[in-house]
Each structure stands twice: as structure tokens, then as C-alpha cells.
Motif scaffolding. Structure first.
Motif, PDB file in Angstrom:
ATOM      1  N   THR A   1       0.844  -1.190   0.000  1.00  0.00           N
ATOM      2  CA  THR A   1       0.000   0.000   0.000  1.00  0.00           C
ATOM      3  C   THR A   1       0.880   1.240   0.000  1.00  0.00           C
ATOM      4  OG1 THR A   1      -0.087   0.143   2.419  1.00  0.00           O
ATOM      5  CG2 THR A   1      -1.737  -1.224   1.335  1.00  0.00           C
ATOM      6  N   ALA A   2       0.339   2.316  -0.533  1.00  0.00           N
ATOM      7  CA  ALA A   2       1.089   3.562  -0.586  1.00  0.00           C
ATOM      8  C   ALA A   2       1.223   4.168   0.800  1.00  0.00           C
ATOM      9  CB  ALA A   2       0.376   4.555  -1.504  1.00  0.00           C
ATOM     10  N   ALA A   3       2.312   4.859   1.057  1.00  0.00           N
ATOM     11  CA  ALA A   3       2.493   5.535   2.335  1.00  0.00           C
ATOM     12  C   ALA A   3       1.456   6.643   2.477  1.00  0.00           C
ATOM     13  CB  ALA A   3       3.900   6.117   2.424  1.00  0.00           C
ATOM     14  N   ALA A   4       0.984   6.820   3.686  1.00  0.00           N
ATOM     15  CA  ALA A   4      -0.031   7.842   3.935  1.00  0.00           C
ATOM     16  C   ALA A   4       0.055   8.272   5.379  1.00  0.00           C
ATOM     17  CB  ALA A   4      -1.426   7.309   3.633  1.00  0.00           C
ATOM     18  N   GLN A   5      -0.475   9.453   5.660  1.00  0.00           N
ATOM     19  CA  GLN A   5      -0.519   9.928   7.022  1.00  0.00           C
ATOM     20  C   GLN A   5      -1.572   9.145   7.793  1.00  0.00           C
ATOM     21  OE1 GLN A   5       1.412  12.217   8.608  1.00  0.00           O
ATOM     22  NE2 GLN A   5       2.664  12.196   6.765  1.00  0.00           N
ATOM     23  N   SER A   6      -1.251   8.750   9.020  1.00  0.00           N
ATOM     24  CA  SER A   6      -2.209   8.083   9.873  1.00  0.00           C
ATOM     25  C   SER A   6      -2.658   9.043  10.950  1.00  0.00           C
ATOM     26  CB  SER A   6      -1.586   6.852  10.532  1.00  0.00           C
ATOM     27  OG  SER A   6      -1.327   5.855   9.572  1.00  0.00           O
ATOM     28  N   PRO A   7      -3.853   8.814  11.537  1.00  0.00           N
ATOM     29  CA  PRO A   7      -4.299   9.674  12.614  1.00  0.00           C
ATOM     30  C   PRO A   7      -3.318   9.645  13.775  1.00  0.00           C
ATOM     31  CG  PRO A   7      -6.070   8.284  11.822  1.00  0.00           C
ATOM     32  CD  PRO A   7      -4.814   7.801  11.185  1.00  0.00           C
ATOM     33  N   GLY A   8      -3.428  10.616  14.665  1.00  0.00           N
ATOM     34  CA  GLY A   8      -2.524  10.726  15.800  1.00  0.00           C
ATOM     35  C   GLY A   8      -2.840   9.712  16.871  1.00  0.00           C
ATOM     36  N   HIS A   9      -2.301   9.960  18.076  1.00  0.00           N
ATOM     37  CA  HIS A   9      -2.405   8.985  19.154  1.00  0.00           C
ATOM     38  C   HIS A   9      -3.839   8.740  19.583  1.00  0.00           C
ATOM     39  CE1 HIS A   9       1.906   8.504  19.849  1.00  0.00           C
ATOM     40  NE2 HIS A   9       2.017   9.781  19.586  1.00  0.00           N
ATOM     41  N   THR A  10      -4.728   9.665  19.338  1.00  0.00           N
ATOM     42  CA  THR A  10      -6.118   9.479  19.747  1.00  0.00           C
ATOM     43  C   THR A  10      -7.027   9.257  18.548  1.00  0.00           C
ATOM     44  OG1 THR A  10      -6.396  11.886  19.784  1.00  0.00           O
ATOM     45  CG2 THR A  10      -5.852  10.806  21.857  1.00  0.00           C
ATOM     46  N   GLY A  11      -6.481   8.864  17.425  1.00  0.00           N
ATOM     47  CA  GLY A  11      -7.294   8.605  16.252  1.00  0.00           C
ATOM     48  C   GLY A  11      -8.001   9.872  15.812  1.00  0.00           C
ATOM     49  N   TYR A  12      -9.302   9.784  15.651  1.00  0.00           N
ATOM     50  CA  TYR A  12     -10.101  10.939  15.245  1.00  0.00           C
ATOM     51  C   TYR A  12     -10.829  11.573  16.415  1.00  0.00           C
ATOM     52  CZ  TYR A  12      -9.260   9.421  10.438  1.00  0.00           C
ATOM     53  OH  TYR A  12      -8.676   9.078   9.238  1.00  0.00           O
ATOM     54  N   GLY A  13     -10.449  11.199  17.618  1.00  0.00           N
ATOM     55  CA  GLY A  13     -11.078  11.767  18.796  1.00  0.00           C
ATOM     56  C   GLY A  13     -12.096  10.824  19.407  1.00  0.00           C
ATOM     57  N   PRO A  14     -12.658  11.209  20.560  1.00  0.00           N
ATOM     58  CA  PRO A  14     -13.609  10.333  21.253  1.00  0.00           C
ATOM     59  C   PRO A  14     -14.900  10.158  20.465  1.00  0.00           C
ATOM     60  CG  PRO A  14     -13.565  12.509  22.260  1.00  0.00           C
ATOM     61  CD  PRO A  14     -12.436  12.475  21.281  1.00  0.00           C
ATOM     62  N   LEU A  15     -15.550   9.052  20.702  1.00  0.00           N
ATOM     63  CA  LEU A  15     -16.825   8.782  20.055  1.00  0.00           C
ATOM     64  C   LEU A  15     -17.928   9.600  20.721  1.00  0.00           C
ATOM     65  CD1 LEU A  15     -16.618   4.900  19.646  1.00  0.00           C
ATOM     66  CD2 LEU A  15     -15.998   6.670  17.995  1.00  0.00           C
ATOM     67  N   VAL A  16     -18.793  10.147  19.886  1.00  0.00           N
ATOM     68  CA  VAL A  16     -19.895  10.974  20.362  1.00  0.00           C
ATOM     69  C   VAL A  16     -21.176  10.144  20.338  1.00  0.00           C
ATOM     70  CG1 VAL A  16     -21.237  13.075  19.967  1.00  0.00           C
ATOM     71  CG2 VAL A  16     -18.773  13.033  19.451  1.00  0.00           C
ATOM     72  N   PRO A  17     -21.884  10.011  21.461  1.00  0.00           N
ATOM     73  CA  PRO A  17     -23.124   9.220  21.467  1.00  0.00           C
ATOM     74  C   PRO A  17     -24.112   9.734  20.421  1.00  0.00           C
ATOM     75  CG  PRO A  17     -22.437   9.711  23.705  1.00  0.00           C
ATOM     76  CD  PRO A  17     -21.541  10.516  22.808  1.00  0.00           C
TER      77      PRO A  17
ATOM     78  N   THR B   1     -19.099   9.153   6.341  1.00  0.00           N
ATOM     79  CA  THR B   1     -18.259  10.158   5.697  1.00  0.00           C
ATOM     80  C   THR B   1     -17.695  11.105   6.748  1.00  0.00           C
ATOM     81  OG1 THR B   1     -20.210  11.523   5.281  1.00  0.00           O
ATOM     82  CG2 THR B   1     -19.488  10.090   3.491  1.00  0.00           C
ATOM     83  N   GLY B   2     -16.609  11.786   6.383  1.00  0.00           N
ATOM     84  CA  GLY B   2     -15.973  12.709   7.313  1.00  0.00           C
ATOM     85  C   GLY B   2     -14.551  13.002   6.884  1.00  0.00           C
ATOM     86  N   PRO B   3     -13.750  13.577   7.782  1.00  0.00           N
ATOM     87  CA  PRO B   3     -12.380  14.006   7.433  1.00  0.00           C
ATOM     88  C   PRO B   3     -11.378  12.840   7.436  1.00  0.00           C
ATOM     89  CG  PRO B   3     -12.857  14.565   9.700  1.00  0.00           C
ATOM     90  CD  PRO B   3     -14.132  14.014   9.135  1.00  0.00           C
ATOM     91  N   TRP B   4     -11.583  11.888   6.526  1.00  0.00           N
ATOM     92  CA  TRP B   4     -10.731  10.709   6.502  1.00  0.00           C
ATOM     93  C   TRP B   4      -9.265  11.041   6.268  1.00  0.00           C
ATOM     94  CZ3 TRP B   4     -12.644   6.601   8.529  1.00  0.00           C
ATOM     95  CH2 TRP B   4     -13.998   6.297   8.410  1.00  0.00           C
ATOM     96  N   ARG B   5      -8.985  12.074   5.498  1.00  0.00           N
ATOM     97  CA  ARG B   5      -7.587  12.344   5.137  1.00  0.00           C
ATOM     98  C   ARG B   5      -6.929  13.370   6.042  1.00  0.00           C
ATOM     99  NH1 ARG B   5      -7.275   9.706   0.322  1.00  0.00           N
ATOM    100  NH2 ARG B   5      -9.237   9.429  -0.772  1.00  0.00           N
ATOM    101  N   ARG B   6      -7.598  13.661   7.177  1.00  0.00           N
ATOM    102  CA  ARG B   6      -7.046  14.653   8.095  1.00  0.00           C
ATOM    103  C   ARG B   6      -5.703  14.172   8.611  1.00  0.00           C
ATOM    104  NH1 ARG B   6     -10.631  15.660  13.115  1.00  0.00           N
ATOM    105  NH2 ARG B   6      -9.596  13.767  13.855  1.00  0.00           N
TER     106      ARG B   6
END
Length: 464
Positions: free
Chosen positions: A37-53, A459-464
Motif C-alpha cells: 500500500t502507498a504511504a499515507a498519514q495516519s491519525p494521531g495517538h487518539t485517532g479521530y477523537g472520542p466517540l460521540v453518542p 463520511t468525514g475528514p478521513w484524510r485529516r
């Protein structure tokens, strides 16, 4: 994909010791998971943040992400053929046209219905294998905003359609995870086959079993895009456990329908290793892997894994499930092994790589044991590559159910959590996730909730 009889073992995998407090052992080169797979940026230590109910009680996501419900079991199919079937399982997304009212994405979705399936796949003329089979596939066509343009039966009359895999010519191979023969559970035909499904025009492929590819408890497949060899996993539920197979087509890479031309089915033999669970050290390599012709691929009298493979026997493994192609190798997963079930040794998950050019098998990842089952990561099932460069993994076990992500650095984060309580207020229960896949442009994650059958587009900011 449901673990059913195996859900008493709680395990968390795909994390390093201490990652997000999970505190589990993890050995091996994580980079192996992303080969090719091509190299890409991964989310940081907390991923995309906490889950919102989710106020609607369906799917919890990180802030900035949103979902659309594409389909729910019991609703009417857009085609008018009947209700949306239950037990949503393996799935794949294929590119369509990108303008006007033409489909941008075609989804093919498995329904793992057994003989007593709650909402069976409706029978359709020309698309039904066995009228008494309750499983099959449905196909959805979506526009650029993930609006459903059409939804219809893609194949019916099959049984226990668990996973499968896409082909290089953009069809879906759906796998029956059963060995039931005609006369069992009311079936009128033998089951345990692979069927090819065209996501755009299912009548092109019909309901024809690819008998040369074997009759056994199929799980998943992966196709070598250079040679056309199809690798197959077997998720057998009792000893002797499943085998790892390869199918050598008479017409490799021949396009839709070419697999009907037949070929040779072979099983993997690792000399001196009758059970893969006995290997515990990552990096262990085995050269000179052998492939032995299956004596009776149709298993007319004896299940394949019980058949006589001659001197040297054959190599077995418990819970052979996921299978995917990366770089120049095929990867396959043994989800767990338990000596109490008859395996040679215990483990909480292995990922193996087979390099066909070198005829070399390597144990690249070993997982477990678990320490904190409150965190995401118990009982991984379906898996796919994510646009972040990491992985998305569906969870299938007890307690809360997640889709969780794994970055290239080995960090585990919660991406989604099921909010549909199928238990009681005092004893809540949530259905597993299955079929995670991404649109060809990487902008949408599609995923199923197995029970109640629900297909989401996220959908959302997948490439953040």
C-alpha cells in the motif's frame, strides 16, 4: 462471521503493549499488515477523537463524522422483490460512473442466513441456486451523495454466505460457510461452494456454483493479480481444523465467468508442521512449502480436511478467516487457537504471509493475551485497508461492538461503536460489525451491523 460457539474467549488484538492503555502483547512487524500500500498519514495517538453518542441510537462516531443508513433488514428492497434480508455480513465496493444519476459505487453485500434465517434472501428467477437456501447477496447502487439508486437481489438460494473477496475483473466471490448436503436442513442441493456475483448485472453471473474451487466451509478468498491464482481459507468448527487452499484456474485472469472453466484445487502442506498453532515465534520461516492436489474437491463422501493427502499429511489451523493480497504475497489470518478445542497450542491471533515466488511461509504477527476488554479490539473479524494508510477492523465478541482503526505506528483507536441495543436495558447486547470496506475514492466507509441488519455509509475528514 458470527463466532457463536467461539465467543467465550475474549481477546484484544492489533495493538502494542500499552497502546491506548490496552496493555496487550503484540509481536511482529506491523508494517507487514500494509504491504503493497502507498504511504499515507495516519491519525494521531487518539485517532479521530472520542466517540460521540448518537442521539438516534444507531451508530456512535467521532466529531466531524456522520452516517447515512443505506438499508435495514425488513424494509422493502427498492426492486420490489421482497424485504431486505437479515444477517448482513461480508461486503465489497466497486467503482461505477461518476456523473448524473449513474451509480458512483456498487455495493455487494452477503447475507449469512442459515436454514432458519430470520429474513431470507427473496428467490428470483435466474438468480436462485436452491429454493430452500435462505442466504445470498444483495446489490446496491449509490450516487455521489450515497443516495440509494437501486437495491436488488444479486444471488439467492445459497447458504451461510459469510465472507468472500473481489476479483481483478470487478466481481465478487461469495463464499458459503457450510458443508450441508442435499437432504440436510431441507436443502435440495449440496452447499459449501463459491459463487461469482456481478455487482452491476447479476444475471450475467447467475447462480452457478464454482464446483472446481471446492466444497467446504469457505470463509474468504484473495486473488493473485499477476498469476490469477485464488487463495481460499476454511473456517472449520471442529477437528480436524481447516486448511489453506489455492485454486489454479484453467483460464487465469480471464474475466467474468472464467472460473467456471475449472482448474486444480490444492491444499498447503508445510513439511513438519501439521498444525500452524504450534508455531509461536514471529519471523519463523518455512521454505519449500508444498501444494498437494485435493483428492475429492466436491467432498462427495468425505469432507476435504478429513481426506487422505498421502505421506506427510496436510497442515491444519483453527479459525482461518481473513485473506487478502498485499505486494507480492497473500496474507491470511488465524483468529485464535485453543488447545481445549484440539489445537496444538493456544494463541490470540496470527497473521501469516505466503510468498509464492519463494514458496516461503512466514509468521509475521502474533497477538494476545487480552487485559482490558472495555477497550475496542476484541475478537477481530472483517478487515480492510483504510485511506489513512492503516486498517479498519470489525469487532465480533461480547459487550460493546466497535469498528476500530490501527495506524501504521500500531496505535489502536475507536472509529465507530454500535448503539443498537438488541438485549435489554439491564443486560444490553449489541450486534457485531461486518463487511467494512471503502469507496474507490476513499471518501466513504461502508460497514454492516450484523444484527439488526443495517448498512451504513460513513463520511468525514478521513484524510485529516
Amino acid at each position: 462471521m458470527s463466532l457463536s460457539s467461539h465467543d467465550t474467549t475474549r481477546r484484544q488484538v492489533l495493538a502494542r503493549t500499552g497502546a491506548l492503555g490496552a496493555g496487550i502483547a503484540f509481536t511482529g512487524a506491523l508494517s507487514e499488515l500494509f504491504a503493497g500500500t502507498a504511504a499515507a498519514q495516519s491519525p494521531g495517538h487518539t485517532g479521530y477523537g472520542p466517540l460521540v453518542p448518537d442521539p438516534d441510537g444507531l451508530l456512535d462516531l467521532p466529531k466531524g463524522f456522520r452516517y447515512r443508513v443505506l438499508s435495514r433488514e425488513g424494509d422493502q428492497l427498492r426492486s420490489g422483490e421482497g424485504p431486505v434480508p437479515s444477517n448482513h455480513d461480508g461486503m465489497a465496493a466497486f467503482a461505477g460512473r461518476s456523473s448524473g444519476r449513474h451509480a458512483r459505487v456498487h455495493l455487494v453485500r452477503n447475507h449469512e442466513n442459515r436454514a432458519n434465517g430470520k429474513v431470507p434472501v427473496p428467490t428470483v428467477e435466474g438468480l436462485t441456486y436452491d429454493p430452500q437456501g435462505k442466504g445470498g447477496c444483495t446489490a446496491l447502487a449509490l450516487d455521489s451523495r450515497n443516495h440509494v439508486l437501486s437495491e436488488r437481489v444479486a444471488i439467492a438460494g445459497t447458504a451461510v454466505n459469510c465472507a468472500g473477496g473481489p476479483t481483478p475483473w470487478h466481481t465478487w466471490l461469495t463464499c458459503e460457510e457450510t458443508e450441508d448436503k442435499a437432504g440436510t436442513n431441507g436443502y435440495t442441493k449440496d452447499h459449501g461452494f463459491i459463487f461469482e456475483v456481478d455487482p452491476v448485472d447479476p444475471h450475467r453471473t447467475g447462480a452457478v456454483p464454482l464446483t472446481a474451487m471446492g466444497r467446504f466451509q469457505h470463509e474468504a478468498i484473495a486473488v493473485d493479480p499477476r498469476r490469477g491464482v485464488v487463495y481460499e481459507t476454511e473456517d472449520a468448527f471442529e477437528r480436524p481444523f481447516g486448511l489453506f487452499y489455492r485454486f489454479l484456474p484453467e483460464k487465469p485472469l480471464g474475466g467474468t465467468g472464467s472460473l467456471r472453466a475449472g482448474g486444480r484445487l490444492q491444499a498447503m502442506r508445510v513439511p513438519g508442521v501439521p498444525d500452524l498453532s504450534s508455531i509461536q515465534e514471529t519471523g519463523a520461516e518455512f521454505d519449500g512449502v508444498e501444494w498437494v492436489d485435493v483428492p475429492d474437491p466436491l467432498a462427495a463422501g468425505t469432507p476435504i480436511r478429513h481426506q487422505d493427502f498421502g505421506r506427510g499429511g496436510i497442515t491444519h489451523a483453527q479459525k482461518l478467516e481473513g485473506c487478502y493480497w498485499g505486494g507480492r504475497s497473500v496474507y491470511f489470518v488465524s483468529s485464535f487457537a485453543r488447545s481445549d478445542d484440539g489445537s496444538a497450542a493456544d494463541h490470540y491471533g496470527q497473521i501469516w504471509r505466503y510468498d509464492p515466488e519463494r514458496r516461503r511461509l512466514t509468521l509475521v504477527i502474533v497477538f494476545g493475551p487480552d487485559t482490558d476488554v472495555r477497550l475496542p479490539g476484541e475478537s477481530p473479524d472483517n478487515i480492510c485497508l483504510a485511506p489513512s494508510g492503516g486498517l479498519m477492523v470489525c469487532e465480533d465478541g461480547n459487550g460493546a461492538q466497535h469498528v476500530y482503526g490501527v495506524t501504521r505506528r500500531g496505535e489502536v483507536y475507536a472509529m465507530a461503536r454500535g448503539a443498537q441495543n438488541i438485549g435489554t436495558p439491564d443486560e444490553p447486547e449489541w450486534g457485531e460489525f461486518a463487511g467494512v470496506t471503502f469507496s474507490p475514492d476513499g471518501d466513504t466507509m461502508y460497514v454492516n451491523c450484523y444484527t439488526p441488519g443495517t448498512t451504513f455509509a460513513v463520511t468525514g475528514p478521513w484524510r485529516r
